[in-house]
Enzyme design. Sequence first.
Site, short mmCIF file in Angstrom:
data_model
loop_
_atom_site.label_atom_id
_atom_site.label_comp_id
_atom_site.label_asym_id
_atom_site.label_seq_id
_atom_site.Cartn_x
_atom_site.Cartn_y
_atom_site.Cartn_z
N HIS A 33 12.64 -25.53 15.89
CA HIS A 33 12.00 -26.93 15.84
C HIS A 33 11.34 -27.15 14.59
O HIS A 33 11.71 -27.93 13.63
CB HIS A 33 11.34 -27.41 16.96
CG HIS A 33 11.12 -28.79 17.40
ND1 HIS A 33 10.76 -29.41 18.55
CD2 HIS A 33 11.09 -29.87 16.39
CE1 HIS A 33 10.62 -30.70 18.26
NE2 HIS A 33 10.99 -30.90 17.03
N TRP A 74 4.01 -26.94 13.30
CA TRP A 74 3.14 -28.16 13.35
C TRP A 74 1.71 -27.62 13.08
O TRP A 74 1.36 -26.61 13.63
CB TRP A 74 3.54 -28.62 14.72
CG TRP A 74 4.90 -29.20 14.99
CD1 TRP A 74 5.81 -29.17 14.21
CD2 TRP A 74 5.31 -29.54 16.36
NE1 TRP A 74 6.86 -29.68 14.95
CE2 TRP A 74 6.55 -29.88 15.97
CE3 TRP A 74 4.57 -29.66 17.59
CZ2 TRP A 74 7.43 -30.18 17.38
CZ3 TRP A 74 5.40 -29.90 18.85
CH2 TRP A 74 6.64 -30.20 18.55
N TYR A 100 -3.15 -34.28 16.52
CA TYR A 100 -2.48 -33.96 15.26
C TYR A 100 -2.31 -35.09 14.25
O TYR A 100 -2.29 -36.44 14.80
CB TYR A 100 -1.09 -32.94 15.43
CG TYR A 100 -0.15 -34.09 16.20
CD1 TYR A 100 -0.14 -33.86 17.68
CD2 TYR A 100 0.81 -34.77 15.59
CE1 TYR A 100 0.83 -34.75 18.37
CE2 TYR A 100 1.70 -35.61 16.13
CZ TYR A 100 1.84 -35.50 17.36
OH TYR A 100 2.79 -36.01 18.39
N GLU A 121 11.13 -32.98 9.88
CA GLU A 121 10.10 -31.98 10.21
C GLU A 121 9.10 -31.74 8.91
O GLU A 121 7.90 -31.41 9.11
CB GLU A 121 10.81 -30.53 10.33
CG GLU A 121 11.29 -30.46 11.90
CD GLU A 121 10.44 -30.83 13.00
OE1 GLU A 121 9.16 -30.28 12.80
OE2 GLU A 121 10.50 -31.72 14.03
N LYS A 146 7.00 -35.43 8.28
CA LYS A 146 6.19 -35.49 9.55
C LYS A 146 4.96 -34.46 9.70
O LYS A 146 3.73 -34.85 9.81
CB LYS A 146 6.87 -35.89 10.87
CG LYS A 146 5.90 -36.08 12.17
CD LYS A 146 6.78 -36.34 13.23
CE LYS A 146 5.87 -36.75 14.64
NZ LYS A 146 6.45 -36.76 15.90
N HIS A 147 5.37 -33.34 9.45
CA HIS A 147 4.49 -32.13 9.86
C HIS A 147 3.93 -31.39 8.49
O HIS A 147 3.02 -31.23 8.32
CB HIS A 147 4.96 -30.89 11.05
CG HIS A 147 5.23 -31.82 12.08
ND1 HIS A 147 4.40 -32.38 13.11
CD2 HIS A 147 6.61 -32.27 12.74
CE1 HIS A 147 5.13 -33.02 14.21
NE2 HIS A 147 6.46 -32.80 13.85
#
Length: 396
Positions: free
Chosen positions: A73, A76, A84, A131, A134-135
Amino acid sequence: MASFSKIVLASIAALQVVLAGSPKTCSNPTLSCHNTTSIADTCCFNAPGGQLVQTQFWDTSPSTGPSNSWTIHGLWPDHCDGTYDSNCDASRAYTNITSILQSYGKTDLLSDMNTYWVDINGDDESFWEHEWSKHGTCISTFKPSCYTGYTAQEEVPDFFQKTVDLFKTLDSYTALANAGITPSSTETYTSAAILAALKASFGQNPTIQCSSGALDEIWYSFDVLGSVQTGTFQPAAPVGQSSSCSSTGIKYLPKSGGTVTTTTSATKTTTATSTPTGTGSFSGSGYLNAYTGGSQDGCLISAGTWYTTGTCATYTATASGSGFTLKSSKGSCGISSDTFTCASGVTATVFTASNGLLAYNGATTFYATAVPSGSTQATVYTSSQSVSVEFQWQSV
Ligand SMILES: *[C@@H]1O[C@H](CO)[C@@H](O)[C@H](O)[C@H]1NC(C)=O
Ligand SMILES: *[C@@H]1O[C@H](CO)[C@@H](O)[C@H](O)[C@H]1NC(C)=O
């Protein structure tokens, strides 16, 4: 010829890596989430996202990835309390992840990502962009200012490489299987048994997630000593996360609604041990992974051409005569004029399998004029050319 072009490609890749800058050297770093005073230099100390979580999927509807492996996935950066940040730098929300990785010569990484970091809707590039933006942009040690001699976007290959490297150390499928927890349409498991199996391998409890009563995610938490790029990842107890699984009656469904194949070779081992084993016919859906010189390098895409940087095509193998026929989304596959082609109107050839490898007229060696790179696709021939290649079936 083959080895010559490989050497040239390898030197170009090496040269680009040399030209990239390098993460700042971290001397005497502090373990993330363990500081007792405020630490200003967040290039060697991950903050505020100090708990790095490697998250994995088990997708069965539709199924993604190998039937005997979890998929990635992301990675993070959670705060040390479970909250977060997200989307931390719009100026680095890149929409060309594949191109960036190619520009840094990351062919093997892209090949791993095409196998293990797959989107449930088939749009891997968008999933990777999501991914990263966002992270990934919230990981403090990936800031451009954290590099000496920074070259544009070099933190992007670092993010994807680190995530894949971590994932490869976290073989959830085997950890569960070692405790007798295997995919089943009928069996159910307890949360305690699943966590105990994972902890036996990881050293700490991860957090598990369920959807409609079926296990579908595992989150592994780490604290990091130093930067994400070069630091040491220490398994950590998760902080502030909650599980959506009930304590009993958890399903762990098979991928592709079917069986876990035994003709697929181990998918997470090193090159030396990933030599295909097992014989027999191919059946159901699968990828045709390309192997040259004993290591995997790309796969076949739907037209039957060999590609090292794209998404593998799903082939369907159907028993026929003394072997099986193959079909892709483009149509039936056949050998015509010494060339492997899949298209509508192609007469299906009956292939056989030998040691898990695709065979035509009993031979598992196919050929190309060169190992493809970048956006180039190679035509696959049955007559001798400068590069030899074999194709291994991977059930999906
Ligand atoms: C740890 O360092 C971060 C970043 O400097 C800071 O925000 C946080 O307050 C520090 N924690 C403690 C307990 O001092
Ligand atoms: C990727 O996109 C960025 C931002 O648009 C651009 O600056 C960069 O040149 C692109 N990189 C590659 C390799 O295409």
